[in-house]
Design a protein around this motif. Sequence first.
Motif, mmCIF file in Angstrom:
data_model
loop_
_atom_site.group_PDB
_atom_site.id
_atom_site.type_symbol
_atom_site.label_atom_id
_atom_site.label_comp_id
_atom_site.label_asym_id
_atom_site.label_seq_id
_atom_site.Cartn_x
_atom_site.Cartn_y
_atom_site.Cartn_z
ATOM 1 N N ILE A 17 1.038 -1.277 -0.175
ATOM 2 C CA ILE A 17 0.058 0.208 -0.095
ATOM 3 C C ILE A 17 0.846 1.308 -0.064
ATOM 4 C CG2 ILE A 17 -2.057 -0.825 0.928
ATOM 5 C CD1 ILE A 17 -1.039 0.109 3.588
ATOM 6 N N ALA A 18 0.344 2.301 -0.627
ATOM 7 C CA ALA A 18 1.140 3.400 -0.605
ATOM 8 C C ALA A 18 0.325 4.616 -1.353
ATOM 9 C CB ALA A 18 2.428 3.406 -1.290
ATOM 10 N N HIS A 19 0.734 5.767 -1.100
ATOM 11 C CA HIS A 19 0.297 6.867 -2.027
ATOM 12 C C HIS A 19 0.777 6.858 -3.540
ATOM 13 C CE1 HIS A 19 -0.923 11.128 -2.544
ATOM 14 N NE2 HIS A 19 0.075 11.271 -3.417
ATOM 15 N N ILE A 20 0.021 7.122 -4.447
ATOM 16 C CA ILE A 20 0.459 7.323 -5.805
ATOM 17 C C ILE A 20 2.053 7.723 -5.878
ATOM 18 C CG2 ILE A 20 -0.467 9.611 -6.308
ATOM 19 C CD1 ILE A 20 -0.794 8.564 -9.321
ATOM 20 N N ASP A 21 2.730 7.057 -6.775
ATOM 21 C CA ASP A 21 4.090 7.317 -7.178
ATOM 22 C C ASP A 21 4.990 7.214 -6.069
ATOM 23 O OD1 ASP A 21 3.458 8.121 -9.772
ATOM 24 O OD2 ASP A 21 3.423 10.138 -9.401
ATOM 25 N N ALA A 22 4.744 6.486 -4.973
ATOM 26 C CA ALA A 22 5.710 6.121 -3.814
ATOM 27 C C ALA A 22 6.566 5.114 -4.107
ATOM 28 C CB ALA A 22 5.325 5.859 -2.614
ATOM 29 N N GLY A 23 6.041 4.330 -5.511
ATOM 30 C CA GLY A 23 6.934 2.985 -5.718
ATOM 31 C C GLY A 23 6.408 1.818 -5.413
ATOM 32 N N THR A 83 -1.619 -2.878 -4.727
ATOM 33 C CA THR A 83 -2.807 -2.219 -4.652
ATOM 34 C C THR A 83 -2.710 -0.668 -5.369
ATOM 35 O OG1 THR A 83 -2.604 -1.081 -2.492
ATOM 36 C CG2 THR A 83 -3.879 -3.253 -2.825
ATOM 37 N N PRO A 84 -3.675 -0.240 -6.059
ATOM 38 C CA PRO A 84 -3.549 1.042 -6.496
ATOM 39 C C PRO A 84 -3.285 2.256 -5.431
ATOM 40 C CG PRO A 84 -5.646 0.053 -7.318
ATOM 41 C CD PRO A 84 -5.188 -0.916 -5.948
ATOM 42 N N GLY A 85 -2.677 3.327 -5.754
ATOM 43 C CA GLY A 85 -2.425 4.562 -4.873
ATOM 44 C C GLY A 85 -3.159 5.576 -5.231
ATOM 45 N N HIS A 86 -4.196 5.476 -6.145
ATOM 46 C CA HIS A 86 -5.022 6.488 -6.426
ATOM 47 C C HIS A 86 -6.336 6.532 -5.629
ATOM 48 C CE1 HIS A 86 -3.946 8.956 -9.896
ATOM 49 N NE2 HIS A 86 -3.140 8.137 -10.243
ATOM 50 N N VAL A 87 -6.764 7.701 -5.001
ATOM 51 C CA VAL A 87 -7.968 7.577 -4.227
ATOM 52 C C VAL A 87 -9.111 7.172 -4.962
ATOM 53 C CG1 VAL A 87 -8.735 10.128 -4.832
ATOM 54 C CG2 VAL A 87 -9.324 8.862 -2.802
ATOM 55 N N ASP A 88 -9.220 7.313 -6.270
ATOM 56 C CA ASP A 88 -10.212 6.737 -7.292
ATOM 57 C C ASP A 88 -10.613 5.070 -7.159
ATOM 58 O OD1 ASP A 88 -10.389 9.021 -9.944
ATOM 59 O OD2 ASP A 88 -8.657 9.034 -8.198
ATOM 60 N N PHE A 89 -9.611 4.749 -6.665
ATOM 61 C CA PHE A 89 -9.765 3.032 -6.701
ATOM 62 C C PHE A 89 -9.575 2.608 -5.242
ATOM 63 C CE2 PHE A 89 -7.470 4.520 -10.675
ATOM 64 C CZ PHE A 89 -8.419 4.248 -11.307
ATOM 65 N N THR A 90 -10.301 3.361 -4.156
ATOM 66 C CA THR A 90 -9.963 3.101 -2.954
ATOM 67 C C THR A 90 -10.730 1.701 -2.579
ATOM 68 O OG1 THR A 90 -10.531 3.832 -0.639
ATOM 69 C CG2 THR A 90 -12.038 4.159 -2.274
ATOM 70 N N ILE A 91 -11.685 1.262 -3.388
ATOM 71 C CA ILE A 91 -12.229 -0.040 -3.094
ATOM 72 C C ILE A 91 -11.296 -1.041 -3.387
ATOM 73 C CG2 ILE A 91 -13.022 -0.251 -5.388
ATOM 74 C CD1 ILE A 91 -14.806 -1.520 -1.982
ATOM 75 N N GLU A 92 -10.332 -1.135 -4.293
ATOM 76 C CA GLU A 92 -9.572 -2.103 -4.530
ATOM 77 C C GLU A 92 -8.541 -2.379 -3.209
ATOM 78 O OE1 GLU A 92 -9.019 -3.967 -6.987
ATOM 79 O OE2 GLU A 92 -10.714 -3.500 -8.102
ATOM 80 N N VAL A 93 -7.990 -1.106 -2.651
ATOM 81 C CA VAL A 93 -7.426 -1.260 -1.255
ATOM 82 C C VAL A 93 -8.258 -1.945 0.002
ATOM 83 C CG1 VAL A 93 -5.789 0.011 0.373
ATOM 84 C CG2 VAL A 93 -5.966 0.561 -2.148
ATOM 85 N N GLU A 94 -9.531 -1.401 -0.118
ATOM 86 C CA GLU A 94 -10.282 -1.596 1.114
ATOM 87 C C GLU A 94 -10.557 -3.236 1.051
ATOM 88 O OE1 GLU A 94 -13.234 -0.505 4.398
ATOM 89 O OE2 GLU A 94 -11.689 0.564 3.113
#
Length: 715
Positions: A17-23, A83-94
Amino acid sequence: MADKKVSLDNIRNIGIIAHIDAGKTTFTERVLFYTGKIHKIGETHNGEGTMDWMEQEQERGITITSAATTCFWKGKQINIIDTPGHVDFTIEVERSLRVLDGWVAVFDASQGVEPQSETVWKQADKYDVPRICFVNKMDKMGWDFDMTIDSIKKRLAWNKVVAIQYPIGAAETFEGIVDIIEMKAYHFEWSDGENITEIDVPADLKDKCEAYRLELMEKVAEMDDDLMDNYFENGELSIDEIKKGLRIAITNNDLYAVTCGSALQNIGVQMVIDAAVEYLPSPMDVNEGLISVMDVDTKEEIKKIPVADDSSLAAIAFKVATDPFVWKLIFTRVYTGTLKSGSYIYNATTGKKERVGRLVQMHSNDRVEISEITAGNIGAVIGLKATKTWDTICDINDKFLVESIEFPEPVISISVEPKSKSDQEKMGVALGKLAEEDPSFRVKTDAETGQTIISGMWELHLDIIVDRMRREFAVECNVGTPQVSYRETIKNVATDVEHKFSKQTWGRGQYGHVVITFEPYREMDEEDIKAELKEKPTNKFVDKIQGWTIPKEYIPGVRKGLEESYKRGFVAGYQMVDIKATLTFGSFHDVDSSELSFKLAASKAFQEACRKAQASLLEPIMKVEVNTPEEYMGDIIGQINSKRGRIEEMSDRGQAKIVTAFVPLSEMFGYMTELRSASQGRATYGMEFDHYDEVPTNVATKVREDRGFKLPDED
């Protein structure tokens, strides 16, 4: 699973998990390379990342959908979800958080904790998932390892963060890592960093590393009485004692260990894998090796099942993926028991019996067929037709539910219109499959205009949906302008609102009489957990009718009348939320009363209540964080103020200035272009949904006029 049978205590189910572009994906690519899963490193920025298999991911250089794989490291099996880092795809993280046992949180060494880092960390807190941290991009200009640790402490986990590694060098001189536990240093050599060479700890880093080691020993000693006694008696702990105590602390979520490195420069990743398999829990370590299950009807806990291959089957279908060759894949986490190919299972959520077709182990978008998925493992099922996201799969003779999750409500909508008749036929199928995949994506038809309205988490989310319709389902469509998903509520209490619906025609008439109290409502537990997690609003209906003032068979009519009124709205035609309606009195007619008459009476009573209780329009408010050089601060603050934004905080992060603000979603469309213009392209921003708040009167009037909406009974 496909070719190796691994004991439960040697399995690790880990997410990134991470913010977008953290790698994240760059880091995952190295994990796959060093574990032998792939034989050539693919770079995300070149569209070659193994886990970013979708065309949209490769083109944009971002992760859109969570991808699973399995690899092996020093006798341990690691099931990984990127998982994605974009808030748009928060369900994927959840949904991934809910089914995994541990996480690696990746941070940009020059940025520290960023907005989405905070969001996913809170999601992990929600499900009590153990974590270790990887401070990435130590080779980047502006890096600051100590700053990153401080930001993790201050914003995420005060007094629970311990460093177990320290970087050697900085930016272009970054060359290795110090292992603080063993006080050894390492270089990573050869083209892909495969060869690890032990070196002496640099003299200028010894004091700093010793200070971090002392802090580590003190915190680890607090986790266990025996360790505390040894620490006081000897003044230190042995390496084995530190590792033992650290694993207990991380598994119990009492500590979070911080590692460091540069995934892009191939420095330190192997040591992060070591830390993940050594300190993150196995399925046997979670909840003492037991899984709680609930009664299908009452939703109350009925028993705990041991995590074992021969226990009753308890599995969760946590993701549905459309596949052009096998129709759909059901990604499944098996908690207990064994899921076998060709067997029959019971879907406790839908109440349907289904037959398992084939089972596959996933490696990004590739599949390897297997005969079974054993306890503690993750795989995909082919052949389940009636199973959807978050359904419980169990044995036919032992039926129960596993705890579910709440899916986020969409905050933005657009209209889509097929370009041709053939597109119209295909669009319905495409939208149905995409909605089945993504519970945060919704589809509806506007009753007045007949338009198809799709709703999601933000512009990028819906952009990807439309692009997938075109590429995967060959659907061409015209797209309308984005629309905000407003809500409505009442601000005050309207006590004993009475309406008597009476209509007499030839023959039987209509008569319904209700007295209802309406008030603002928000159900929370004593710690306000729901408010903190921003869960979706609710309405509540309470029946306090005594005796036979209204017969029980008419009460459902009252409830239906209110529910339909909530959907129609009052201020601008949006869904009403956070309302408690208490039915206290009424009357009926022996001949003329019916469920319909009470439904109409309740609807009219609600309209009157909205006038008395000051119905208001609510809009989604986003938490926005802008990262900018100092010289552009004035212009950026001016921009935010012009958007009805409220500045929450201004702070420093390395050499950059951080502006945190709350801004209405309706004002954020096209903000990236404005921000680039104001900062010569040097500022960036991130945002996430935070809460709903009341819309100013002038804005509410404009929203209503734009929709052509009239108040009920308004000429």
